[in-house]
Design an enzyme around this catalytic site. Structure first.
Site, PDB file in Angstrom:
ATOM      1  N   CYS A 277       8.100  79.552 -18.911  1.00 42.74           N
ATOM      2  CA  CYS A 277       9.153  79.543 -18.177  1.00 42.74           C
ATOM      3  C   CYS A 277      10.472  80.468 -18.165  1.00 42.74           C
ATOM      4  O   CYS A 277      10.541  81.212 -16.870  1.00 42.74           O
ATOM      5  CB  CYS A 277       9.701  78.184 -18.477  1.00 42.74           C
ATOM      6  SG  CYS A 277       8.781  76.762 -18.152  1.00 42.74           S
TER       7      CYS A 277
HETATM    8  N1  LIG Z   1       4.937  74.897 -20.510  1.00 46.03           N
HETATM    9  C1  LIG Z   1       6.072  74.290 -20.417  1.00 46.03           C
HETATM   10  O1  LIG Z   1       6.759  74.073 -21.081  1.00 46.03           O
HETATM   11  C2  LIG Z   1       6.674  73.808 -19.134  1.00 46.03           C
HETATM   12  C3  LIG Z   1       7.790  73.558 -18.817  1.00 46.03           C
HETATM   13  C4  LIG Z   1       8.264  73.158 -17.675  1.00 46.03           C
HETATM   14  C5  LIG Z   1       7.773  73.666 -16.496  1.00 46.03           C
HETATM   15  N2  LIG Z   1       6.250  74.217 -16.429  1.00 46.03           N
HETATM   16  C6  LIG Z   1       5.767  74.602 -15.295  1.00 46.03           C
HETATM   17  O2  LIG Z   1       4.538  73.349 -15.124  1.00 46.03           O
HETATM   18  C7  LIG Z   1       3.625  74.621 -14.544  1.00 46.03           C
HETATM   19  C8  LIG Z   1       2.166  74.327 -15.331  1.00 46.03           C
HETATM   20  O3  LIG Z   1       2.523  74.948 -16.580  1.00 46.03           O
HETATM   21  P1  LIG Z   1       1.717  74.414 -17.913  1.00 46.03           P
HETATM   22  O4  LIG Z   1       2.558  75.248 -18.950  1.00 46.03           O
HETATM   23  O5  LIG Z   1       1.243  73.108 -18.003  1.00 46.03           O
HETATM   24  O6  LIG Z   1       0.337  75.581 -17.724  1.00 46.03           O
HETATM   25  P2  LIG Z   1      -0.920  75.700 -18.230  1.00 46.03           P
HETATM   26  O7  LIG Z   1      -1.529  77.040 -18.192  1.00 46.03           O
HETATM   27  O8  LIG Z   1      -0.831  75.181 -19.700  1.00 46.03           O
HETATM   28  O9  LIG Z   1      -1.866  74.594 -17.648  1.00 46.03           O
HETATM   29  C9  LIG Z   1      -2.359  74.808 -16.340  1.00 46.03           C
HETATM   30  C10 LIG Z   1      -3.562  74.308 -16.232  1.00 46.03           C
HETATM   31  O10 LIG Z   1      -3.942  74.339 -14.687  1.00 46.03           O
HETATM   32  C11 LIG Z   1      -5.266  74.517 -14.809  1.00 46.03           C
HETATM   33  N3  LIG Z   1      -5.425  75.004 -13.092  1.00 46.03           N
HETATM   34  C12 LIG Z   1      -5.387  76.273 -12.857  1.00 46.03           C
HETATM   35  N4  LIG Z   1      -5.807  76.297 -11.565  1.00 46.03           N
HETATM   36  C13 LIG Z   1      -6.226  75.188 -11.125  1.00 46.03           C
HETATM   37  C14 LIG Z   1      -6.737  74.517  -9.769  1.00 46.03           C
HETATM   38  N5  LIG Z   1      -6.754  75.118  -8.882  1.00 46.03           N
HETATM   39  N6  LIG Z   1      -6.922  73.179  -9.832  1.00 46.03           N
HETATM   40  C15 LIG Z   1      -6.719  72.570 -11.007  1.00 46.03           C
HETATM   41  N7  LIG Z   1      -6.348  73.081 -12.154  1.00 46.03           N
HETATM   42  C16 LIG Z   1      -6.231  74.335 -12.162  1.00 46.03           C
HETATM   43  C17 LIG Z   1      -5.799  75.316 -15.737  1.00 46.03           C
HETATM   44  O11 LIG Z   1      -6.947  75.450 -15.898  1.00 46.03           O
HETATM   45  C18 LIG Z   1      -4.828  74.871 -16.991  1.00 46.03           C
HETATM   46  O12 LIG Z   1      -5.520  74.072 -17.429  1.00 46.03           O
HETATM   47  C19 LIG Z   1       4.282  75.673 -14.312  1.00 46.03           C
HETATM   48  O13 LIG Z   1       4.687  75.925 -13.053  1.00 46.03           O
HETATM   49  C20 LIG Z   1       5.223  75.835 -15.413  1.00 46.03           C
HETATM   50  O14 LIG Z   1       6.125  77.047 -14.866  1.00 46.03           O
HETATM   51  C21 LIG Z   1       5.732  74.604 -17.747  1.00 46.03           C
END
Ligand SMILES: NC(=O)c1ccc[n+]([C@@H]2O[C@H](COP(=O)([O-])OP(=O)(O)OC[C@H]3O[C@@H](n4cnc5c(N)ncnc54)[C@H](O)[C@@H]3O)[C@@H](O)[C@H]2O)c1
Length: 440
Positions: A277
């Protein structure tokens, strides 16, 4: 008289009586806890991901995330939770939350390909009455420009027959003080009906909802939160360098300032920014602001300072080795803590990786120790054939220096101090001055 059952009323009723089925797309650090929360409060949850390995793991009751117990996945499985990579099943669900990655490309511009691919994947299977919430952090305008037109492609009308909201995820992995349900959730609708449907979607799972007037306001709220952190961490990193040059202990100063009961929030310096992030999201706004003829100078400046921190740490290492008549080349250097923050296994954007790459380039004999990262994982742009070295007095004594990059609770700091010839402490773990400790 027969009253017409409108899609909005139907959706609100189904979320309220929990007969709605919840779909979570993207089962990563954000999607998984959300899926578990909806399952815990009594909804049937269907999880979607393009990773077959992840789907298989979840369906066999195993947790891919270290701080989420297998038992929680098993309990959700028992309550009907299922993961799938078959996107045609989107038609089965009533509420859809999109939690896919939003990284930057190599030009530090938003890479919306995951969001767009997801919208394309679900578009053929959406149906009337569904509520679609984008949760991925992104620039203001994404929901309106990318999600809404794809939802309407098949003839549905957003705000009338289908509903679109933006509700930013605020997950803070491994934070013991807050859970998915106790973190208030901001929701912005594409229309007032969308907002009503979105609030109904989240109402049973989240304790406090914060409605805002538009999807753009919700998108910008998340960016403000993360920019606030990036800028303040940049400030305190600069203060650290100034304090060091003046012979002042920055951690003592921060602790003293934090006793002010109003108007000051403590932020702590470190070896650089990490995680999915804070190093990334601010540049989503920079990119969008440029289209409006504006520069985001605070963001750029903070980014510049934060990105220079690994270089500063390496400078301190070189000084420390130099005093011991040693060069980085062929020196035995161990990096302690390579996940991007305390007590997590997440390596994304970790500054430790940049430190390790620079040390490798300079010919150091490199190792690392991190109980949360037993084997250096496959990363898109980084490769190390290394596994975590257990921290023993012998292993520490044999190093020329260790860089303490992430201060996991699992480390025995007393033992590290007793047996390591030179410690480059980037986290302020050691408050008492000592001949073998260099603050960085
Ligand atoms: N990790 C954090 O602490 C956090 C906190 C707040 C916000 N976010 C936001 O949340 C969002 C997701 O982050 P995350 O950390 O969970 O990412 P992540 O990489 O852990 O998980 C994303 C998942 O999405 C899947 N994916 C990718 N393309 C896809 C598709 N077309 N269809 C279905 N699944 C698909 C991937 O295989 C993966 O399992 C981002 O925008 C991030 O900025 C993350």
């Amino acid at each position: 008289m027969i009253t017409q059952d409108l899609p909005l009323d139907r959706a609100v009723r189904k979320f309220a009586d929990k007969s709605a089925i919840i779909g979570i797309v993207g089962l990563g650090y954000v999607g998984q806890p959300l899926a578990l929360r909806f399952s815990d409060v009594g909804y049937r949850v269907l999880g979607f991901d393009i990773s077959d390995a992840l789907v298989e793991m979840l369906n066999s009751g195993r947790s891919p995330i270290q701080h989420v117990d297998d038992a929680r996945i098993e309990a959700a499985r028992g309550a009907g939770f299922e993961a799938t990579s078959d996107f045609s099943r989107i038609s089965e669900v009533d509420g859809i939350m999109l939690c896919v990655p939003t990284p930057l490309n190599k030009y530090r511009e938003p890479d919306l390909s995951f969001v767009i691919n997801t919208c394309e994947q679900i578009a053929p299977y959406i149906r009337d009455g569904q509520v679609v919430a984008l949760e991925s952090t992104t620039y203001p305008g994404t929901t309106k420009e990318e999600l809404v037109p794809r939802l309407e492609r098949g003839g549905l009308k957003v705000g009338e027959t289908i509903f679109a909201v933006f509700s930013p995820e605020r997950e803070d992995p491994a934070n013991p003080d807050f859970t998915t349900s106790t973190i208030p959730k901001v929701v912005g609708g594409h229309t007032p009906s969308c907002l009503k449907a979105g609030l109904a979607l989240y109402a049973q799972a989240i304790d406090k909802l914060v409605p805002v007037s538009s999807t753009e306001a919700a998108e910008m709220t998340k960016l403000l939160e993360n920019i606030h952190r990036a800028v303040n961490i940049g400030l305190v990193n600069e203060m650290k360098i100034v304090a060091d040059r003046m012979g002042i202990d920055i951690f003592e100063v921060i602790d003293a300032a934090a006793t002010k009961p109003f108007g000051f929030t403590p932020y702590y310096p470190g070896p650089g920014l990490g995680g999915h992030c804070i190093p990334i999201d601010p540049f989503y706004l920079t990119w969008k602001a440029r289209a409006h003829g504006l520069n985001t100078r605070f963001i750029e400046l903070a980014g510049e300072i934060n990105r220079a921190m690994p270089e500063y740490v390496l400078g301190k290492l070189v000084d420390g080795l130099n005093k011991r008549k040693k060069a980085v080349k062929d020196a035995k250097i161990m990096v302690i803590g390579i996940a991007y923050k305390k007590n997590v296994d997440d390596m994304r954007e970790s500054p430790s990786v940049e430190l390790m790459e620079r040390l490798r380039d300079q010919g150091a004999n490199l190792s690392y120790s991190d109980p949360h990262v037993p084997i250096f994982p496959k990363m898109r742009e980084h490769r190390f054939d290394l596994r975590s070295t257990p921290l023993t007095p012998d292993a520490l004594r044999s190093q020329d220096a260790v860089i303490l990059a992430t201060d996991h609770a699992a480390f025995d700091y007393k033992m590290i101090k007793e047996h390591t010839p030179l410690i480059i402490d980037t986290r302020g773990v050691y408050r008492e001055p000592s001949d073998n400790i260099v603050r960085a």
